[in-house]
Design a protein around this motif. Structure first.
Motif, mmCIF file in Angstrom:
data_model
loop_
_atom_site.group_PDB
_atom_site.id
_atom_site.type_symbol
_atom_site.label_atom_id
_atom_site.label_comp_id
_atom_site.label_asym_id
_atom_site.label_seq_id
_atom_site.Cartn_x
_atom_site.Cartn_y
_atom_site.Cartn_z
ATOM 1 N N VAL A 226 0.826 -1.201 0.000
ATOM 2 C CA VAL A 226 0.000 0.000 0.000
ATOM 3 C C VAL A 226 0.867 1.260 0.000
ATOM 4 O O VAL A 226 0.440 2.321 -0.480
ATOM 5 N N ARG A 227 2.100 1.154 0.529
ATOM 6 C CA ARG A 227 2.982 2.315 0.567
ATOM 7 C C ARG A 227 3.894 2.400 -0.661
ATOM 8 O O ARG A 227 4.712 3.306 -0.754
ATOM 9 N N GLU A 228 3.744 1.459 -1.548
ATOM 10 C CA GLU A 228 4.503 1.512 -2.799
ATOM 11 C C GLU A 228 3.766 2.283 -3.883
ATOM 12 O O GLU A 228 4.297 2.526 -4.961
ATOM 13 N N GLY A 229 2.532 2.689 -3.600
ATOM 14 C CA GLY A 229 1.717 3.370 -4.595
ATOM 15 C C GLY A 229 1.896 4.877 -4.569
ATOM 16 O O GLY A 229 2.325 5.468 -3.566
ATOM 17 N N PHE A 230 1.524 5.510 -5.671
ATOM 18 C CA PHE A 230 1.694 6.951 -5.804
ATOM 19 C C PHE A 230 0.756 7.712 -4.871
ATOM 20 O O PHE A 230 1.083 8.818 -4.420
ATOM 21 N N GLY A 231 -0.402 7.134 -4.559
ATOM 22 C CA GLY A 231 -1.336 7.796 -3.660
ATOM 23 C C GLY A 231 -0.728 8.010 -2.285
ATOM 24 O O GLY A 231 -0.860 9.095 -1.691
ATOM 25 N N TYR A 232 -0.078 6.973 -1.746
ATOM 26 C CA TYR A 232 0.570 7.123 -0.445
ATOM 27 C C TYR A 232 1.703 8.131 -0.533
ATOM 28 O O TYR A 232 1.897 8.941 0.382
ATOM 29 N N PHE A 233 2.469 8.096 -1.611
ATOM 30 C CA PHE A 233 3.572 9.036 -1.813
ATOM 31 C C PHE A 233 3.060 10.473 -1.702
ATOM 32 O O PHE A 233 3.635 11.301 -0.989
ATOM 33 N N ARG A 234 1.994 10.754 -2.384
ATOM 34 C CA ARG A 234 1.444 12.114 -2.384
ATOM 35 C C ARG A 234 0.927 12.495 -0.995
ATOM 36 O O ARG A 234 1.167 13.603 -0.502
ATOM 37 N N THR A 235 0.230 11.552 -0.352
ATOM 38 C CA THR A 235 -0.310 11.827 0.980
ATOM 39 C C THR A 235 0.796 12.057 1.999
ATOM 40 O O THR A 235 0.722 12.969 2.832
ATOM 41 N N ARG A 236 1.836 11.232 1.917
ATOM 42 C CA ARG A 236 2.930 11.339 2.900
ATOM 43 C C ARG A 236 3.727 12.620 2.720
ATOM 44 O O ARG A 236 4.134 13.248 3.715
ATOM 45 N N THR A 237 3.973 13.040 1.487
ATOM 46 C CA THR A 237 4.727 14.273 1.280
ATOM 47 C C THR A 237 3.916 15.489 1.752
ATOM 48 O O THR A 237 4.480 16.428 2.327
ATOM 49 N N TYR A 238 2.603 15.458 1.520
ATOM 50 C CA TYR A 238 1.747 16.540 2.026
ATOM 51 C C TYR A 238 1.792 16.568 3.557
ATOM 52 O O TYR A 238 1.933 17.640 4.175
ATOM 53 N N ALA A 239 1.691 15.401 4.176
ATOM 54 C CA ALA A 239 1.729 15.324 5.631
ATOM 55 C C ALA A 239 3.062 15.809 6.181
ATOM 56 O O ALA A 239 3.113 16.408 7.265
ATOM 57 N N GLU A 240 4.138 15.568 5.444
ATOM 58 C CA GLU A 240 5.450 16.043 5.893
ATOM 59 C C GLU A 240 5.473 17.568 5.934
ATOM 60 O O GLU A 240 6.077 18.164 6.836
ATOM 61 N N GLY A 241 4.831 18.205 4.966
ATOM 62 C CA GLY A 241 4.733 19.659 4.994
ATOM 63 C C GLY A 241 3.995 20.147 6.226
ATOM 64 O O GLY A 241 4.412 21.119 6.882
ATOM 65 N N LEU A 242 2.883 19.488 6.556
ATOM 66 C CA LEU A 242 2.161 19.832 7.775
ATOM 67 C C LEU A 242 3.059 19.683 9.007
ATOM 68 O O LEU A 242 3.070 20.538 9.903
ATOM 69 N N SER A 243 3.824 18.588 9.036
ATOM 70 C CA SER A 243 4.703 18.323 10.174
ATOM 71 C C SER A 243 5.787 19.385 10.289
ATOM 72 O O SER A 243 6.110 19.849 11.388
ATOM 73 N N LYS A 244 6.380 19.773 9.157
ATOM 74 C CA LYS A 244 7.449 20.771 9.189
ATOM 75 C C LYS A 244 6.930 22.112 9.690
ATOM 76 O O LYS A 244 7.663 22.878 10.333
ATOM 77 N N ALA A 245 5.677 22.416 9.396
ATOM 78 C CA ALA A 245 5.102 23.652 9.917
ATOM 79 C C ALA A 245 5.039 23.622 11.438
ATOM 80 O O ALA A 245 5.309 24.626 12.110
ATOM 81 N N LEU A 246 4.687 22.465 12.011
ATOM 82 C CA LEU A 246 4.660 22.334 13.463
ATOM 83 C C LEU A 246 6.055 22.433 14.054
ATOM 84 O O LEU A 246 6.265 23.063 15.089
ATOM 85 N N VAL A 247 7.034 21.806 13.391
ATOM 86 C CA VAL A 247 8.416 21.879 13.867
ATOM 87 C C VAL A 247 8.903 23.320 13.846
ATOM 88 O O VAL A 247 9.529 23.809 14.799
#
Length: 334
Positions: A226-247
């Motif tokens: 499930v994490r080899e798909g492009f959908g997860y890739f897009r979701t995870r990179t977006y979530a990383e942006g959210l996380s960096k804002a908190l950091v």
């Protein structure tokens, strides 16, 4: 020099990873430098807590604990830290297998008393048996692995990566634990960044502290399909942006995004050029990797923008807990 005692913390949350958890524990018990103990911290799952307690009842070096804080990875790690008896606390993902000399390489890093944290190299173990041709190595952090662009060897870094890392126990006395409200908390959105925030806070509390990555301290991290798909890739990179804002909200954008600026301005453009070159040479995946790099950058930027707006509007809060005394700070499941 006599080896130091390591407490290895593995945070777990679902019975769906039972086989992975057992393999992770086995890899720690097979270390060439034996761990003083393995702490399995169960995140608000009584069924899994009981099952693990029964599984390891005859293994005194394996202790099964309930997460004593709110649901989430940060609170689970803090529970393990508070209960740790070793002078060093190492963290291993519940779906990873450590190389036999993992702890031994960590231990060597602490010969220098200024070193407060040592991380390692995390390699992907793809469920499909091979890396998707479109998946750029520069984004291996999406699946919790060491990404192309990190320097090789034993090098000084701003932060270690949480699923393959170790700290002196005293580091948490100085800086506190992992921040509650940053990182994964049981929500389906794959947030992160809690180790980055902690490491920056540690460097502020102890200005002369040294943090290292030693790429000989290897673990293999399992990547489900499930994490080899492009959908997860897009979701995870977006979530990383959210996380960096908190950091950035916690420690400031200057320090909080220092490594990310180099990564975005140097590492990723080189990845785009490689993808274009491979495409022109007719090599598989060149165009896909180029598109993935661009998509990942845009998704992360969008996440950061949204996260920054939420922070200014009084969005999700976080707290840095003090870490209590070691040796039996938490009640065990048995």
């Amino acid at each position: 020099m006599r080896p130091r005692g390591f407490s290895v913390v593995i945070c777990v949350y679902t019975e769906e990873r039972w086989k992975d958890i057992v393999e992770a524990v086995a890899s720690v018990r097979a270390q060439s430098l034996p761990a003083e103990e393995v702490l399995l911290v169960v995140d608000h799952n009584p069924v899994l807590l009981r099952r693990l307690a029964e599984e390891y009842t005859d293994f005194p070096e394996v202790r099964v604990l309930a997460n004593a804080g709110p649901r989430g990875l940060s609170a689970g790690r803090n529970t393990g830290i508070s209960a740790a008896r070793g002078a060093m606390v190492a963290f291993l993902d519940d779906d990873a297998v450590a190389g036999q000399d993992w702890l031994r390489h960590f231990d060597k890093g602490y010969d220098d008393p200024a070193v407060m944290a040592v991380g390692g190299r995390t390699l992907p173990s793809w469920a499909s048996g091979r890396r998707p041709v479109w998946f750029p190595e520069e984004f291996d952090w999406v699946v919790g692995c060491t990404y192309l662009g990190l320097p090789p060897g034993r090098v000084r870094v701003r932060n270690v990566l949480g699923g393959n890392a170790s700290f002196r126990r005293t580091a948490f006395d100085a800086a506190g634990g992992f921040a509650i409200g940053i990182g994964r908390d049981g929500d389906r959105r794959p947030l992160g960044g809690e180790e980055t925030e902690l490491c920056i806070r540690l460097s502020r509390a102890l200005p002369h502290a040294v943090l290292l990555i030693d790429d000989r301290a290897v673990i293999h991290h399992k990547v489900p399909e499930v994490r080899e798909g492009f959908g997860y890739f897009r979701t995870r990179t977006y979530a990383e942006g959210l996380s960096k804002a908190l950091v950035a909200r916690s420690v400031g954008a200057g320090r909080g995004l220092e490594s990310e600026r180099r990564y975005t301005t140097r590492v990723l453009p080189a990845g785009v050029l490689r993808g274009v070159r491979d495409f022109l040479l007719g090599r598989p995946g060149g165009a896909g990797r180029t598109a993935a790099v661009v998509t990942g950058v845009l998704a992360a930027a969008a996440g950061y923008a949204v996260g920054s707006v939420r922070a200014r509007r009084g969005g999700p809060s976080f707290a840095v807990p003090a870490i209590g005394p070691a040796a039996g700070a938490r009640e065990e499941a048995r």
